[in-house]
Design a protein around this motif. Structure first.
Motif, PDB file in Angstrom:
ATOM      1  N   ASP A 101      96.271  59.972  54.612  1.00  6.41           N
ATOM      2  CA  ASP A 101      95.272  60.751  55.348  1.00  6.41           C
ATOM      3  C   ASP A 101      93.869  60.302  54.981  1.00  6.41           C
ATOM      4  O   ASP A 101      92.996  60.221  55.829  1.00  6.41           O
ATOM      5  CB  ASP A 101      95.431  62.240  55.067  1.00  6.41           C
ATOM      6  CG  ASP A 101      96.751  62.777  55.585  1.00  6.41           C
ATOM      7  OD1 ASP A 101      97.237  63.773  55.043  1.00  6.41           O
ATOM      8  OD2 ASP A 101      97.279  62.186  56.543  1.00  6.41           O
ATOM      9  N   GLU A 102      93.631  59.997  53.699  1.00  9.97           N
ATOM     10  CA  GLU A 102      92.310  59.566  53.249  1.00  9.97           C
ATOM     11  C   GLU A 102      91.921  58.251  53.904  1.00  9.97           C
ATOM     12  O   GLU A 102      90.794  58.052  54.305  1.00  9.97           O
ATOM     13  CB  GLU A 102      92.296  59.424  51.725  1.00  9.97           C
ATOM     14  CG  GLU A 102      92.462  60.713  50.978  1.00  9.97           C
ATOM     15  CD  GLU A 102      91.203  61.547  51.003  1.00  9.97           C
ATOM     16  OE1 GLU A 102      90.110  60.973  51.037  1.00  9.97           O
ATOM     17  OE2 GLU A 102      91.325  62.778  51.008  1.00  9.97           O
ATOM     18  N   GLU A 103      92.877  57.298  54.004  1.00  6.97           N
ATOM     19  CA  GLU A 103      92.572  55.997  54.597  1.00  6.97           C
ATOM     20  C   GLU A 103      92.180  56.147  56.057  1.00  6.97           C
ATOM     21  O   GLU A 103      91.249  55.501  56.528  1.00  6.97           O
ATOM     22  CB  GLU A 103      93.777  55.068  54.466  1.00  6.97           C
ATOM     23  CG  GLU A 103      94.043  54.639  53.031  1.00  6.97           C
ATOM     24  CD  GLU A 103      95.326  53.849  52.903  1.00  6.97           C
ATOM     25  OE1 GLU A 103      95.950  53.536  53.940  1.00  6.97           O
ATOM     26  OE2 GLU A 103      95.707  53.547  51.765  1.00  6.97           O
ATOM     27  N   LYS A 104      92.878  57.020  56.788  1.00  9.92           N
ATOM     28  CA  LYS A 104      92.549  57.223  58.198  1.00  9.92           C
ATOM     29  C   LYS A 104      91.165  57.825  58.341  1.00  9.92           C
ATOM     30  O   LYS A 104      90.413  57.441  59.227  1.00  9.92           O
ATOM     31  CB  LYS A 104      93.590  58.125  58.853  1.00  9.92           C
ATOM     32  CG  LYS A 104      94.930  57.459  59.028  1.00  9.92           C
ATOM     33  CD  LYS A 104      95.939  58.402  59.635  1.00  9.92           C
ATOM     34  CE  LYS A 104      97.308  57.752  59.727  1.00  9.92           C
ATOM     35  NZ  LYS A 104      98.315  58.685  60.223  1.00  9.92           N
ATOM     36  N   GLU A 105      90.823  58.766  57.456  1.00 14.03           N
ATOM     37  CA  GLU A 105      89.496  59.375  57.511  1.00 14.03           C
ATOM     38  C   GLU A 105      88.417  58.352  57.200  1.00 14.03           C
ATOM     39  O   GLU A 105      87.366  58.343  57.820  1.00 14.03           O
ATOM     40  CB  GLU A 105      89.411  60.539  56.523  1.00 14.03           C
ATOM     41  CG  GLU A 105      90.204  61.746  56.945  1.00 14.03           C
ATOM     42  CD  GLU A 105      90.154  62.858  55.911  1.00 14.03           C
ATOM     43  OE1 GLU A 105      89.295  62.785  55.010  1.00 14.03           O
ATOM     44  OE2 GLU A 105      90.973  63.779  56.000  1.00 14.03           O
ATOM     45  N   GLU A 106      88.692  57.443  56.239  1.00 15.56           N
ATOM     46  CA  GLU A 106      87.708  56.421  55.891  1.00 15.56           C
ATOM     47  C   GLU A 106      87.483  55.474  57.060  1.00 15.56           C
ATOM     48  O   GLU A 106      86.361  55.085  57.346  1.00 15.56           O
ATOM     49  CB  GLU A 106      88.174  55.641  54.658  1.00 15.56           C
ATOM     50  CG  GLU A 106      88.081  56.437  53.375  1.00 15.56           C
ATOM     51  CD  GLU A 106      88.632  55.679  52.185  1.00 15.56           C
ATOM     52  OE1 GLU A 106      88.895  54.467  52.335  1.00 15.56           O
ATOM     53  OE2 GLU A 106      88.796  56.292  51.138  1.00 15.56           O
ATOM     54  N   GLU A 107      88.575  55.083  57.755  1.00 13.84           N
ATOM     55  CA  GLU A 107      88.430  54.206  58.911  1.00 13.84           C
ATOM     56  C   GLU A 107      87.611  54.888  59.995  1.00 13.84           C
ATOM     57  O   GLU A 107      86.741  54.287  60.604  1.00 13.84           O
ATOM     58  CB  GLU A 107      89.807  53.829  59.457  1.00 13.84           C
ATOM     59  CG  GLU A 107      90.579  52.899  58.545  1.00 13.84           C
ATOM     60  CD  GLU A 107      91.995  52.663  59.048  1.00 13.84           C
ATOM     61  OE1 GLU A 107      92.313  53.112  60.176  1.00 13.84           O
ATOM     62  OE2 GLU A 107      92.772  52.037  58.328  1.00 13.84           O
ATOM     63  N   THR A 108      87.889  56.145  60.249  1.00 16.04           N
ATOM     64  CA  THR A 108      87.166  56.893  61.270  1.00 16.04           C
ATOM     65  C   THR A 108      85.699  57.022  60.892  1.00 16.04           C
ATOM     66  O   THR A 108      84.818  56.824  61.728  1.00 16.04           O
ATOM     67  CB  THR A 108      87.790  58.290  61.462  1.00 16.04           C
ATOM     68  OG1 THR A 108      89.174  58.128  61.718  1.00 16.04           O
ATOM     69  CG2 THR A 108      87.136  59.015  62.596  1.00 16.04           C
ATOM     70  N   SER A 109      85.419  57.309  59.632  1.00 15.89           N
ATOM     71  CA  SER A 109      84.028  57.465  59.221  1.00 15.89           C
ATOM     72  C   SER A 109      83.300  56.124  59.265  1.00 15.89           C
ATOM     73  O   SER A 109      82.119  56.075  59.577  1.00 15.89           O
ATOM     74  CB  SER A 109      83.938  58.080  57.834  1.00 15.89           C
ATOM     75  OG  SER A 109      84.479  57.217  56.870  1.00 15.89           O
ATOM     76  N   GLN A 111      79.044  49.463  66.408  1.00 14.05           N
ATOM     77  CA  GLN A 111      79.068  48.102  66.929  1.00 14.05           C
ATOM     78  C   GLN A 111      79.937  47.168  66.096  1.00 14.05           C
ATOM     79  O   GLN A 111      80.013  45.976  66.374  1.00 14.05           O
ATOM     80  CB  GLN A 111      77.643  47.562  66.999  1.00 14.05           C
ATOM     81  CG  GLN A 111      76.763  48.366  67.924  1.00 14.05           C
ATOM     82  CD  GLN A 111      75.296  48.041  67.747  1.00 14.05           C
ATOM     83  OE1 GLN A 111      74.897  47.468  66.751  1.00 14.05           O
ATOM     84  NE2 GLN A 111      74.492  48.425  68.721  1.00 14.05           N
ATOM     85  N   LEU A 112      80.615  47.692  65.085  1.00 13.76           N
ATOM     86  CA  LEU A 112      81.426  46.876  64.201  1.00 13.76           C
ATOM     87  C   LEU A 112      82.527  46.157  64.966  1.00 13.76           C
ATOM     88  O   LEU A 112      82.748  44.957  64.774  1.00 13.76           O
ATOM     89  CB  LEU A 112      82.030  47.743  63.086  1.00 13.76           C
ATOM     90  CG  LEU A 112      82.938  47.026  62.110  1.00 13.76           C
ATOM     91  CD1 LEU A 112      82.138  45.991  61.334  1.00 13.76           C
ATOM     92  CD2 LEU A 112      83.585  48.018  61.166  1.00 13.76           C
ATOM     93  N   ALA A 113      83.210  46.840  65.856  1.00 11.39           N
ATOM     94  CA  ALA A 113      84.297  46.228  66.617  1.00 11.39           C
ATOM     95  C   ALA A 113      83.773  45.094  67.494  1.00 11.39           C
ATOM     96  O   ALA A 113      84.418  44.044  67.619  1.00 11.39           O
ATOM     97  CB  ALA A 113      84.992  47.276  67.476  1.00 11.39           C
ATOM     98  N   ASP A 114      82.585  45.252  68.082  1.00 13.89           N
ATOM     99  CA  ASP A 114      82.003  44.192  68.908  1.00 13.89           C
ATOM    100  C   ASP A 114      81.672  42.954  68.075  1.00 13.89           C
ATOM    101  O   ASP A 114      81.924  41.827  68.501  1.00 13.89           O
ATOM    102  CB  ASP A 114      80.730  44.685  69.604  1.00 13.89           C
ATOM    103  CG  ASP A 114      81.021  45.758  70.640  1.00 13.89           C
ATOM    104  OD1 ASP A 114      82.165  45.795  71.144  1.00 13.89           O
ATOM    105  OD2 ASP A 114      80.107  46.538  70.932  1.00 13.89           O
ATOM    106  N   ARG A 115      81.125  43.176  66.886  1.00 13.23           N
ATOM    107  CA  ARG A 115      80.785  42.044  66.020  1.00 13.23           C
ATOM    108  C   ARG A 115      82.030  41.304  65.537  1.00 13.23           C
ATOM    109  O   ARG A 115      82.039  40.095  65.440  1.00 13.23           O
ATOM    110  CB  ARG A 115      79.962  42.514  64.822  1.00 13.23           C
ATOM    111  CG  ARG A 115      78.533  42.805  65.163  1.00 13.23           C
ATOM    112  CD  ARG A 115      77.663  42.853  63.924  1.00 13.23           C
ATOM    113  NE  ARG A 115      78.194  43.663  62.843  1.00 13.23           N
ATOM    114  CZ  ARG A 115      78.008  44.977  62.713  1.00 13.23           C
ATOM    115  NH1 ARG A 115      77.317  45.635  63.618  1.00 13.23           N
ATOM    116  NH2 ARG A 115      78.518  45.630  61.700  1.00 13.23           N
TER     117      ARG A 115
END
Length: 117
Positions: free
Chosen positions: A71-79, A86-90
């Motif tokens: 659960d913590e890892e998913k929250e970190e990815e979301t945050s 723009q991270l996904a675009d880069r």
């Protein structure tokens, strides 16, 4: 708790239970104290117990995220996505980038002008 045992503690009493266990066990054994949040808020209370070196080092702190890490890892990815939209675009960019049409025309003209000179 008896000396020489391993004890797992999850408390919300600001470290009173953990400190009492450490004092009672006398530095023999191991106390694993689970906490939530950014950092342990128990360290101030533990310091007030005036524990010996052995008693203080018998306490090991473990974040609840290490136990329930998924659960913590998913929250970190979301945050992370919220902080940098723009991270996904880069990350999708490839290098070298393909030239746009107007840039390609400009460079071709420059090469022709250099050949004429």
């Amino acid at each position: 708790a008896c000396a020489g045992r391993q004890v797992l503690v999850f408390e919300t009493c600001m470290g009173i239970v953990t400190g009492a266990l450490a004092q009672r066990m006398g530095g023999y054994g191991k106390i694993i104290s689970v906490y939530t949040g950014q950092e342990t808020s128990h360290t101030d209370m533990i310091a007030k117990f005036n524990l010996s070196f052995a008693e203080n080092h018998s306490v090991k702190w473990l974040h609840a995220g290490e136990i329930f890490g998924e659960d913590e890892e998913k929250e970190e990815e979301t945050s992370a996505e919220k902080k940098d939209p723009q991270l996904a675009d880069r990350e999708a960019l490839v290098w070298p980038c393909p030239l746009q049409d107007h840039t390609r025309r400009y460079l071709e003209e420059e090469v022709r002008n250099d050949k004429e000179l």
